[in-house]
Design a protein around this motif. Sequence first.
Motif, PDB file in Angstrom:
ATOM      1  N   THR A  67       3.004  -0.029 -46.405  1.00 51.26           N
ATOM      2  CA  THR A  67       4.123   1.026 -46.006  1.00 51.26           C
ATOM      3  C   THR A  67       5.207   0.218 -45.493  1.00 51.26           C
ATOM      4  OG1 THR A  67       2.477   2.679 -46.037  1.00 51.26           O
ATOM      5  CG2 THR A  67       4.664   3.209 -44.998  1.00 51.26           C
ATOM      6  N   LEU A  93       2.548   9.147 -40.882  1.00 49.96           N
ATOM      7  CA  LEU A  93       2.280   8.214 -42.159  1.00 49.96           C
ATOM      8  C   LEU A  93       0.857   7.743 -42.269  1.00 49.96           C
ATOM      9  CD1 LEU A  93       5.699   6.573 -42.640  1.00 49.96           C
ATOM     10  CD2 LEU A  93       4.798   8.741 -43.741  1.00 49.96           C
ATOM     11  N   THR A 137       0.036   7.298 -46.402  1.00 49.01           N
ATOM     12  CA  THR A 137       1.248   7.355 -47.056  1.00 49.01           C
ATOM     13  C   THR A 137       1.876   5.940 -47.394  1.00 49.01           C
ATOM     14  OG1 THR A 137       1.835   9.524 -46.377  1.00 49.01           O
ATOM     15  CG2 THR A 137       3.631   8.305 -47.471  1.00 49.01           C
ATOM     16  N   THR A 141       8.283  13.161 -46.415  1.00 50.02           N
ATOM     17  CA  THR A 141       7.276  12.897 -45.840  1.00 50.02           C
ATOM     18  C   THR A 141       6.922  13.500 -44.436  1.00 50.02           C
ATOM     19  OG1 THR A 141       7.765  10.696 -45.025  1.00 50.02           O
ATOM     20  CG2 THR A 141       6.961  10.859 -47.348  1.00 50.02           C
TER      21      THR A 141
END
Length: 379
Positions: free
Chosen positions: A193, A248, A253, A328
């Motif tokens: 990420t 996240l 994510t 997100t």
Amino acid sequence: MPISRRDLIKLGALAGALGLTARPGLLRADTPAIKPLRILILGGTGFIGPHQVRYAVARGHQVTVFNRGQRQADLPGGVEHLNGDRDKGDLAALKGREWDVCIDNPTSTPFWVRDAAKVLKGKVKQYMFVSTISVYADNGTPNADEDAALAKYTGRNVMKETRDSLRANMALYGPLKAACEFEARKQFRGTATIVRPGLIVGPGDPTDRFTYWPVRLAQGGDVVAPGDGSDPVQVIDARDLTEWMIRLAESRTFGVFNATGPNYTMSMAALLHGIRATTTAGATLHWIPTTFLAEQKVSPWSDMPVWIPAQGDSAGFGQRNIGRALATGLSFRPLATTASDTLAWFKSLPAERQAKLGSGLTPEREKTLLDAWKAKAAG
């Protein structure tokens, strides 16, 4: 020799922002996560690290920080502290351990990413790298997103660049961060990420890039303001950034995200008027044209923090697309909260620290500039 705007842009956004509007779905810190995570934070004692740690612990996660142990930080009890020196390749304290996510905060040299992977590849389920919007090759296009071209490293050996070489040549900052991103995606394929903050602001900021404005406007009097107020600006409160990053991690994510704000175009005038509204000092803003500021060798970003003229190769600097991050759950606290909290934090610092801001105009230079502008306007 005055620094050019192009060079300034490439050096400038060491990364962002200020929350101006709350978004649906903002998670309270005291709401336990559905599944507690084991979180490793490389760094953890700088500007954004303590915010990450406090939010993660409040959400019920187990946090380990890894750093040289040379900087003190007010971290919650129960946080595990491991020491090592990444410049020397000393990551022995991480060997034989596993975590759900690794958040890499301080890295600007690709060999740090490579060496971390030697120890952590297969031992973490997600590697989150804190990059910067300075990775972009061009800032002239408003609303450019994460697919825009990145700056290229043109030196001899990117893996030989160190923190010392970066300090000696800050023009390497964007290209080296871009190279770090490449290494992160290479080493942690499918589980990386990449977070690209804009100017990070709020309590704890050692640079005073945003802090200058709450402090100066709270002092009142005649205040130099840059341009005509219409130039767009973007910033991100460190707490908004770091809390979103922890979320996240909770949702696993992956991908690349610009992380700045707010979620609409904010002008420099809106920023300064919004900050001024949190004080009772009655500061008077004097908007001085960009051309006159240039004649007086007043530099955007450093002398006039947050601000870059939205012209030519910097037309898109304050207008990076953040759609992916918003989708997100990136959310923003009010500007008034960030400004007030930043001022309160600054006033809590030792007197010697408060005596000299790291960014912005000194009182003497501001007065000289105002006198020169008034004389020109009157003549």
